[in-house]
Design an enzyme around this catalytic site. Structure first.
Site, PDB file in Angstrom:
ATOM      1  N   LYS A  68       0.813  -1.160   0.006  1.00  0.00           N
ATOM      2  CA  LYS A  68       0.048   0.100  -0.039  1.00  0.00           C
ATOM      3  C   LYS A  68       0.934   1.180  -0.099  1.00  0.00           C
ATOM      4  O   LYS A  68       0.802   2.156   0.794  1.00  0.00           O
ATOM      5  CB  LYS A  68      -0.975  -0.128   1.268  1.00  0.00           C
ATOM      6  CG  LYS A  68      -1.782  -1.237   1.162  1.00  0.00           C
ATOM      7  CD  LYS A  68      -2.739  -0.998   2.192  1.00  0.00           C
ATOM      8  CE  LYS A  68      -3.847  -2.268   2.503  1.00  0.00           C
ATOM      9  NZ  LYS A  68      -3.179  -3.496   2.957  1.00  0.00           N
ATOM     10  N   PHE A  70       2.339   4.868  -0.401  1.00  0.00           N
ATOM     11  CA  PHE A  70       1.432   6.110  -0.125  1.00  0.00           C
ATOM     12  C   PHE A  70       2.393   7.133   0.468  1.00  0.00           C
ATOM     13  O   PHE A  70       3.147   7.107   1.520  1.00  0.00           O
ATOM     14  CB  PHE A  70       0.392   5.927   0.910  1.00  0.00           C
ATOM     15  CG  PHE A  70      -0.328   7.295   1.175  1.00  0.00           C
ATOM     16  CD1 PHE A  70      -0.987   7.969  -0.027  1.00  0.00           C
ATOM     17  CD2 PHE A  70      -0.367   8.205   2.293  1.00  0.00           C
ATOM     18  CE1 PHE A  70      -1.477   9.392   0.146  1.00  0.00           C
ATOM     19  CE2 PHE A  70      -0.721   9.267   2.550  1.00  0.00           C
ATOM     20  CZ  PHE A  70      -1.641   9.824   1.622  1.00  0.00           C
ATOM     21  N   THR A  75       8.761   9.522  -4.405  1.00  0.00           N
ATOM     22  CA  THR A  75       8.751   8.434  -3.743  1.00  0.00           C
ATOM     23  C   THR A  75       8.287   7.262  -4.174  1.00  0.00           C
ATOM     24  O   THR A  75       8.789   6.300  -3.979  1.00  0.00           O
ATOM     25  CB  THR A  75       8.814   8.731  -2.287  1.00  0.00           C
ATOM     26  OG1 THR A  75       9.656  10.013  -1.991  1.00  0.00           O
ATOM     27  CG2 THR A  75       9.126   7.671  -1.229  1.00  0.00           C
ATOM     28  N   ARG A 180     -15.234 -13.952   4.552  1.00  0.00           N
ATOM     29  CA  ARG A 180     -15.530 -14.912   5.744  1.00  0.00           C
ATOM     30  C   ARG A 180     -16.315 -15.787   5.234  1.00  0.00           C
ATOM     31  O   ARG A 180     -17.045 -15.835   4.499  1.00  0.00           O
ATOM     32  CB  ARG A 180     -15.951 -14.079   6.949  1.00  0.00           C
ATOM     33  CG  ARG A 180     -15.008 -12.882   7.700  1.00  0.00           C
ATOM     34  CD  ARG A 180     -13.826 -13.574   8.360  1.00  0.00           C
ATOM     35  NE  ARG A 180     -12.824 -12.668   8.743  1.00  0.00           N
ATOM     36  CZ  ARG A 180     -11.762 -12.095   8.156  1.00  0.00           C
ATOM     37  NH1 ARG A 180     -11.654 -12.696   6.995  1.00  0.00           N
ATOM     38  NH2 ARG A 180     -10.725 -11.451   8.778  1.00  0.00           N
TER      39      ARG A 180
HETATM   40  O1  C5P Z   1      -7.058 -12.075   7.665  1.00  0.00           O
HETATM   41  P1  C5P Z   1      -7.924 -11.469   6.906  1.00  0.00           P
HETATM   42  O2  C5P Z   1      -8.758 -12.513   5.801  1.00  0.00           O
HETATM   43  O3  C5P Z   1      -8.804 -10.481   7.201  1.00  0.00           O
HETATM   44  O4  C5P Z   1      -6.968 -10.640   5.915  1.00  0.00           O
HETATM   45  C1  C5P Z   1      -7.196  -9.675   4.708  1.00  0.00           C
HETATM   46  C2  C5P Z   1      -5.727  -9.433   4.332  1.00  0.00           C
HETATM   47  O5  C5P Z   1      -6.136  -8.426   3.059  1.00  0.00           O
HETATM   48  C3  C5P Z   1      -4.926  -8.671   5.238  1.00  0.00           C
HETATM   49  O6  C5P Z   1      -3.538  -9.243   4.926  1.00  0.00           O
HETATM   50  C4  C5P Z   1      -5.062  -7.210   5.027  1.00  0.00           C
HETATM   51  O7  C5P Z   1      -3.989  -6.360   5.145  1.00  0.00           O
HETATM   52  C5  C5P Z   1      -5.532  -7.183   3.418  1.00  0.00           C
HETATM   53  N1  C5P Z   1      -6.553  -6.135   3.001  1.00  0.00           N
HETATM   54  C6  C5P Z   1      -7.615  -5.716   3.675  1.00  0.00           C
HETATM   55  N2  C5P Z   1      -8.234  -4.793   3.099  1.00  0.00           N
HETATM   56  C7  C5P Z   1      -8.037  -3.888   2.237  1.00  0.00           C
HETATM   57  C8  C5P Z   1      -6.511  -4.330   1.479  1.00  0.00           C
HETATM   58  C9  C5P Z   1      -5.960  -5.536   2.106  1.00  0.00           C
HETATM   59  O8  C5P Z   1      -8.246  -6.406   4.574  1.00  0.00           O
HETATM   60  N3  C5P Z   1      -8.613  -2.833   1.940  1.00  0.00           N
END
Ligand code: C5P
Length: 235
Positions: A68, A70, A75, A180
């Protein structure tokens, strides 16, 4: 389903949110019978730098590097250049127009995904940050802008994927975290707030889903992957 060309095997990107390279290798080996796509994020990258990224690529799998980026445009451009020759498939950035333009110009063969609004944010978080727009409107606005500026796709929750797909067309890649399993998708049990099942995300228009804890903290990660693929197949 939004894009029939992507094989079921590649639809689920496993988020390797683990402590070190050895644990990442172990997790890849547990999952690779069912997916060939892995996400390296902040925790693992801080621990292993490019060691894990290179290992996954050398093994013939795909990597989403989720750092990500930013910062000021120059940079971000220099950071993207550090990544664009490593065999990474997707990298994530966010920012305003000049930042996104700089990243796009430096991306090489990688596909660049703009983070819209984190899936851990709800409406109350937007208000707390002084934002007046709804999550859905801001996701749409940012996704439209990112596409216009040359980004290949966006990271968005499955709840907004439908509107993005309908209004922005098939050219936009949509990658959806906040996944989920069906038995606990009605309420958030952790930090993720905008959650859906893998099947719902793909049905709503996502090309890929990103799944971390439901897989990495399971006793049998391959079994969860299999169940989620089944869910996608019947959706
Ligand atoms: O454990 P979980 O399924 O919540 O992991 C989701 C992954 O997706 C994490 O690595 C998190 O950093 C990433 N992620 C997110 N939402 C975003 C971008 C990336 O949950 N908008």
């Amino acid at each position: 389903m939004s894009d029939e060309k992507i094989p079921l095997r590649d639809r689920i990107i496993v988020a390797l949110d683990v402590e070190n390279h050895a644990m990442a290798k172990e997790m890849v080996k547990k999952c690779e019978s069912h997916t060939g796509f892995f996400k390296v994020g902040l925790q693992l990258f801080m621990a292993s730098w490019f060691e894990t990224v290179d290992w996954i690529v050398d093994r013939g799998h795909k990597v989403m590097l989720d750092l990500k980026f930013f910062d000021i445009p120059e940079t971000v451009k220099l950071a993207v250049e550090q990544v664009n020759s490593r065999g990474v498939t997707f990298a994530t950035i966010h920012g305003n127009d000049p930042i996104i333009r700089a990243a796009v110009a430096a991306r090489g063969d990688m596909k660049l995904l703009a983070v819209t609004v984190l899936t851990s944010f709800g409406e109350e978080d937007m208000r707390a940050m002084g934002m007046t727009q709804s999550v859905e409107d801001l996701v749409y606005y940012r996704a439209k802008r990112a596409l216009e500026l040359g980004c290949d796709g966006v990271v968005s929750s499955g709840l907004e994927a439908g509107r993005l797909r309908t209004n922005l067309g098939d050219r936009l890649l949509i990658v959806t975290p906040g996944i989920r399993p069906g038995d606990n998708v009605s309420e958030s049990l952790d930090d993720q707030k905008r959650i859906v099942t893998a099947g719902m995300a793909i049905k709503n228009g996502a090309n890929y889903v990103v799944v971390g804890r439901p897989i990495t903290r399971a006793e049998d990660p391959a079994r969860i992957l299999e169940a989620m693929q089944q869910d996608i197949a019947v959706s």
